[in-house]
Design an enzyme around this catalytic site. Structure first.
Site, PDB file in Angstrom:
ATOM      1  CG  ASP A 263      -2.746   8.753  -4.617  1.00 19.18           C
ATOM      2  OD1 ASP A 263      -3.131   8.963  -3.452  1.00 19.18           O
ATOM      3  OD2 ASP A 263      -1.710   9.265  -5.088  1.00 19.18           O
ATOM      4  CB  CYS A 359      -2.327  14.110   8.559  1.00 24.04           C
ATOM      5  SG  CYS A 359      -1.118  13.959   7.229  1.00 24.04           S
TER       6      CYS A 359
END
Length: 430
Positions: A263, A359
């Site tokens: 990440d 999302c």
């Protein structure tokens, strides 16, 4: 605390959120610290009131002919908690901690207002500037899709099949309303309560400490399943965050293969260390820095990009975010999404796959990004999703939730009973 005290607390917290532009969790935490006499049941009920009020902020304001924190909190009790004006007035009578509220007659008149006369975005409880995006995403169903985002979300769990199975986990939640999810093959759902009822604290269960399950929305579980990781493969989770999908991959792969978890914000990776240990996972390598990815170029069987996005698909859980989103936020996120797709694509081997997940429900972040990526990268092609969907879901009759122009899949509370997610898959040509 009686209802009057809870109502007054919700009004104070909503005022704090509005005037100081604070996230809901911070405002709730500060109120709790300064009101330590409030028990866990009181704090749960107040949290429910605040979140419910924000989920339907615009339609509440229309019905009440005013959008003050008091208007929103009272409307929540009337419209979402099912308390009649007469019952509410009687409950507050004689309570010195209760706020003043309008008369029974005025409250009844408010409830009699015709919401059908309100603008469409008010009925849908979304910012007006996002109407065009919702129309693009859902066509004539856009308003119903937006309204479905105003309900309370359930608690979803993913069973860790490395150490147990779904039947065992269900047995551990006997008597707590747990049931198997309809679509995710290893999911468990506990529906949201009503009114002041709190959701159970699943992470306090002994079986959670034993690695039997993780808290993960059914839509997120399906996104991992659609990516299709298989035993023996080499996988890169390029936006791994706390590691939810990497852990799901490890279970799908039966602890056989290798998962690289990276990440750009390496601080987000920290919780993964304990989660890996608890789950009994042996195949995840955490990659803290970009140089840790050296040598993985064009070597991955699968790369997952769970891209940074506006989070519109999570509005049930974070309703305050619905009212903070701006056109600049959206523009910033789409630029981030293009960059992360470009950066991640270099690690896909010829014949390997790249999965793109958000999302978000907005086509600007979903289908538009897919089209732009294919234009920039003709060495990639989209994968067929009908067969992938059938392989990922437990219900063989579940309709394929295609996005606009069948370019990817879009999950939503109304379509799939999940949070909002978008999924698209690419394959690097041989």
């Amino acid at each position: 605390m009686r209802l009057g005290g809870r109502l007054q607390a919700a009004i104070e917290i909503l005022t704090d959120i509005e005037t100081r532009h604070r996230p809901v969790p911070e405002a709730l935490k500060d109120w709790g610290l300064s009101h330590r006499f409030a028990g866990s049941g009181d704090r749960g009920a107040i949290s429910n009131l605040v979140h419910d009020a924000l989920r339907m902020k615009l339609s509440h304001a229309f019905i009440m002919d005013g959008g003050t924190p008091a208007d929103l909190a009272v409307a929540t009790l009337l419209r979402q908690w099912g308390i009649s004006p007469e019952e509410l007035t009687a409950s507050l009578e004689g309570d010195k901690f209760a706020p003043e509220i309008p008369s029974v007659e005025l409250l009844s008149a408010c409830l009699a207002r015709d919401l059908g006369q309100a603008p469409a975005h008010v009925r849908a409880d979304i910012p007006e500037w996002l109407v065009a995006s919702f129309e693009r995403a859902f066509g004539d169903d856009w308003e119903a899709e937006a309204q479905a985002m105003t309900a309370r979300p359930p608690l979803d769990l993913r069973v860790n099949t490395i150490v147990t199975d779904r039947d065992q986990v269900l047995a551990g939640f006997e008597g707590q309303g747990a049931s198997a999810t309809r679509l995710a093959p290893n999911g468990i759902r506990i529906e949201a309560g009503e009114g002041p009822q709190r959701q159970i604290a699943a992470t306090s269960e002994v079986n959670f400490a034993g690695g039997w399950f993780e808290v993960q929305d059914e839509g997120s579980q399906l996104a991992a399943g659609l990516a299709g990781a298989e035993p023996g493969e080499i996988v890169l989770d390029y936006c791994a965050g706390g590691g939810g999908k990497a852990l799901a991959f490890a279970a799908m792969m039966n602890n056989d293969g290798r998962i690289n978890a990276y990440d750009a914000d390496r601080r987000r990776l920290a919780p993964m260390v304990e989660r890996i240990r608890r789950a009994g996972v042996e195949i995840i390598d955490i990659k803290e820095r970009p140089f840790n990815l050296a040598g993985l170029e064009q070597a991955m069987d699968r790369v997952l990009v769970d891209a940074p996005c506006t989070g519109t698909g999570t509005w049930r859980r974070r309703p305050d975010a619905k009212w903070r989103i701006s056109e600049k936020n959206l523009s910033d996120r789409t630029a981030d999404q293009d960059k992360v797709l470009d950066d991640a694509s270099v690690y896909v081997r010829p014949g390997g796959e790249l999965a793109y997940v958000t999302c978000s429900l907005l086509p600007e972040e979903n289908t538009d990004r897919v089209k732009a990526f294919l234009t920039r990268h003709p060495e990639f092609e989209t994968i067929s999703l009908k067969q992938r969907w059938r392989a990922a879901v437990a219900d063989p009759d579940a309709p394929v939730p295609y996005a606009d122009q069948n370019l990817g899949l879009i999950l939503s509370p109304r379509r799939t009973g999940t949070d909002g997610f978008y999924f698209a898959g690419f394959r690097r040509k041989l």
